[in-house]
Design a protein around this motif. Structure first.
Motif, short mmCIF file in Angstrom:
data_model
loop_
_atom_site.label_atom_id
_atom_site.label_comp_id
_atom_site.label_asym_id
_atom_site.label_seq_id
_atom_site.Cartn_x
_atom_site.Cartn_y
_atom_site.Cartn_z
N ALA A 12 78.74 17.07 -54.99
CA ALA A 12 79.24 18.54 -55.67
C ALA A 12 79.23 19.52 -54.86
O ALA A 12 80.18 20.25 -54.86
N GLN A 13 77.96 19.65 -54.10
CA GLN A 13 78.37 20.85 -53.06
C GLN A 13 79.21 20.54 -52.04
O GLN A 13 79.90 21.73 -51.48
N GLU A 14 79.52 19.42 -51.34
CA GLU A 14 80.51 19.33 -50.63
C GLU A 14 81.96 19.35 -50.98
O GLU A 14 82.77 20.12 -50.24
N ASN A 15 82.11 19.09 -52.24
CA ASN A 15 83.43 19.38 -52.79
C ASN A 15 83.76 20.89 -53.53
O ASN A 15 84.94 21.27 -53.41
N PHE A 16 82.68 21.35 -53.89
CA PHE A 16 82.93 22.74 -54.48
C PHE A 16 82.05 23.65 -54.13
O PHE A 16 82.26 24.90 -54.56
N GLY A 17 81.27 23.53 -53.04
CA GLY A 17 80.41 24.83 -52.71
C GLY A 17 80.75 25.65 -51.83
O GLY A 17 80.39 26.75 -51.79
N THR A 18 82.36 25.55 -51.50
CA THR A 18 82.85 26.60 -50.80
C THR A 18 84.09 27.27 -51.62
O THR A 18 84.92 28.06 -50.99
N CYS A 19 83.99 27.05 -53.00
CA CYS A 19 85.04 27.60 -53.76
C CYS A 19 85.08 29.18 -53.84
O CYS A 19 83.71 29.59 -53.85
N ASP A 20 85.96 29.69 -53.64
CA ASP A 20 85.99 31.26 -53.49
C ASP A 20 86.44 31.56 -54.92
O ASP A 20 87.68 31.60 -55.21
N LEU A 21 85.32 32.10 -55.82
CA LEU A 21 85.76 32.27 -57.38
C LEU A 21 85.28 33.86 -57.49
O LEU A 21 85.13 33.95 -58.90
N GLY A 22 85.12 34.58 -56.79
CA GLY A 22 84.79 36.18 -56.80
C GLY A 22 83.32 36.27 -56.95
O GLY A 22 82.83 37.37 -56.84
N ASP A 23 82.44 35.33 -57.22
CA ASP A 23 81.20 35.33 -57.26
C ASP A 23 80.34 34.43 -56.76
O ASP A 23 80.72 33.21 -57.22
N ALA A 24 79.18 34.50 -56.17
CA ALA A 24 78.61 33.47 -55.66
C ALA A 24 77.73 32.57 -56.74
O ALA A 24 77.49 31.54 -56.63
N ARG A 25 77.45 33.36 -57.84
CA ARG A 25 76.70 32.65 -58.83
C ARG A 25 77.83 31.74 -59.75
O ARG A 25 77.32 30.59 -60.13
N ARG A 26 79.08 32.25 -59.79
CA ARG A 26 80.07 30.96 -60.32
C ARG A 26 80.11 29.87 -59.51
O ARG A 26 80.38 28.74 -59.85
N THR A 27 80.32 30.05 -57.91
CA THR A 27 80.40 28.97 -57.37
C THR A 27 79.23 28.00 -57.47
O THR A 27 79.30 26.89 -57.64
N LYS A 28 77.94 28.74 -57.67
CA LYS A 28 76.78 27.65 -58.07
C LYS A 28 76.77 27.08 -59.10
O LYS A 28 76.55 26.01 -59.47
N ARG A 29 77.64 27.94 -60.20
CA ARG A 29 77.77 27.34 -61.56
C ARG A 29 78.59 26.18 -61.40
O ARG A 29 78.39 24.93 -62.00
N VAL A 30 79.78 26.16 -60.78
CA VAL A 30 80.62 25.09 -60.58
C VAL A 30 80.30 23.93 -60.19
O VAL A 30 80.46 22.81 -60.13
N VAL A 31 79.34 24.17 -58.93
CA VAL A 31 78.82 22.80 -58.35
C VAL A 31 77.85 22.09 -59.47
O VAL A 31 77.91 20.91 -59.39
#
Length: 391
Positions: A12-31
């Motif tokens: 999950a981290q490898e595939n979604f950990g670099t998503c640019d969602l405007g907020d680092a907390r959102r990226t953590k949540r999507v992982v």
């Protein structure tokens, strides 16, 4: 080829950990959400999340304007292209996501016969050419069907912008040229048989195997002494000698029994001229002046009465001098069914069309997450079939 990551948290981290969602907390949540979806792919969002707080956080996440299909899926596309080594097949096709005619979902468009509602998803699945191992999705485009203008003639069709068929060219451009030492062979069905696709493939330094839909297309046969007269592709194929034969096991359908078909193989090198009066904007932009390519035909001999004869006519940029060369092209095209496995994993394994979210934006976000989960499911299915003792 690099082995996929199987442990869920690193995956999950490898595939979604670099998503640019405007907020680092959102990226953590999507992982976290991706990991939960992979643990229970066919569950609903309440089934997949562990607590009421996590469920509400998932709903808030997919409601955010910055959490788009592209923002969620693009890190996986980039990862897939980085993992490509040597010769890879890029299999393209479109699938419809239909969320039913009776639900009230804001923002969806017509699909199917026009009574369904949903969107279309054009996918490019990358396989290792030597092993058929699935590397991942090299690119995708989610789009909505537009009604065709009334009274449009064939010339206006070629000049109109926003045609559904343009998605093939756009995705080729999105994927881009291969890295040094890598060869992309794009494998498409008949929907990609148009000059814009050939044009874009040349521009992006891609090779191709594309099933011909237009056997009436005017071409010129290329021979050692020069080019022949312009005539339909069908006519040129009829006068080619048989290069070789092989047998193909044809599966039974609801209308036809299973059988073993004997196929004759013919090949010819041709020049495809531009259509001077009907050049599209892309062809003018890229200064398309025609192209030379090969055609491989596999045609069933003496089919049983009442069955549809097997006939594949394939355009290819790869040289075809021998029967072994032709066999390789046919083998590449036969692997096109792997993308149907991916579509099945998306719809049945992940049950994407059963999701009960009430806005198109939410469903688009879930389509991005489910697409990457579906790739993992097909990879796991392949491992289970080839190495059943693997933990």
């Amino acid at each position: 080829m690099i082995e996929p990551t199987w442990e869920l948290a690193p995956w999950a981290q490898e595939n979604f950990g670099t998503c640019d969602l405007g907020d680092a907390r959102r990226t953590k949540r999507v992982v976290k959400l991706a990991q939960q979806m992979a643990e229970h792919p066919d569950g609903s969002t309440p089934d997949q999340t562990e607590t009421w707080a996590e469920l509400k956080a998932a709903y808030r996440l997919v409601d955010q304007d910055a959490v788009t299909f592209t923002a969620l899926a693009s890190p996986h596309w980039q990862l897939t292209r980085r993992r490509a080594r040597g010769v890879v097949l890029v299999i393209g096709d479109t699938t419809e996501l239909d969320f039913g005619p009776s639900r009230h979902v804001a923002g969806l468009g017509p699909v199917g016969n026009g009574f369904g509602q949903g969107f279309l998803l054009h996918n490019a699945l990358m396989l290792d050419a030597a092993t058929s191992a699935i590397i991942g999705l090299a690119g995708q485009e989610l789009f909505y069907r537009r009604p065709k203008p009334k009274g449009e003639n064939s010339y206006r069709v070629t000049q109109r912008k926003g045609k559904e068929s343009e998605v093939w060219s756009r995705l080729i451009e999105q994927i881009g040229p291969p890295a040094d030492g890598v060869t992309y062979i794009h494998v498409f069905d008949r929907g990609a048989d148009n000059l814009d696709v050939f044009c874009q493939l040349q521009q992006q330094r891609g090779e191709w195997v594309i099933r011909a839909a237009q056997l009436h297309r005017v071409i010129e046969e290329e021979t050692p002494t020069g080019r022949g007269e312009r005539c339909p592709l069908r006519t040129v194929l009829e006068r080619q000698p048989v290069l070789g034969t092989y047998e193909l096991s044809v599966r039974a359908t609801k209308d036809e029994p299973a059988r073993t078909a004997k196929l004759e193989v013919r090949v010819v090198r041709v020049f495809v001229p531009p259509r001077a009066r009907r050049r599209t904007a892309l062809q003018r932009k890229l200064n398309f002046t025609g192209l030379t390519q090969w055609v491989v035909e596999a045609r069933e001999v003496a089919p049983p009465k009442g069955v549809t004869p097997v006939q594949w006519v394939l355009w290819t940029s790869l040289p075809v001098e021998t029967f072994a060369d032709a066999w390789r092209i046919l083998e590449y095209y036969e692997r096109r069914w792997r993308i149907e496995e991916f579509h099945k994993a998306l719809k049945t394994g992940c049950r994407l069309e059963s999701r009960q979210h009430q806005t198109a934006h939410r469903l688009e976000a879930l389509a991005a997450l489910s697409s990457v989960v579906a790739v993992r499911l097909v990879q796991l299915k392949t491992i289970a079939r080839l190495a059943p003792d693997t933990p």
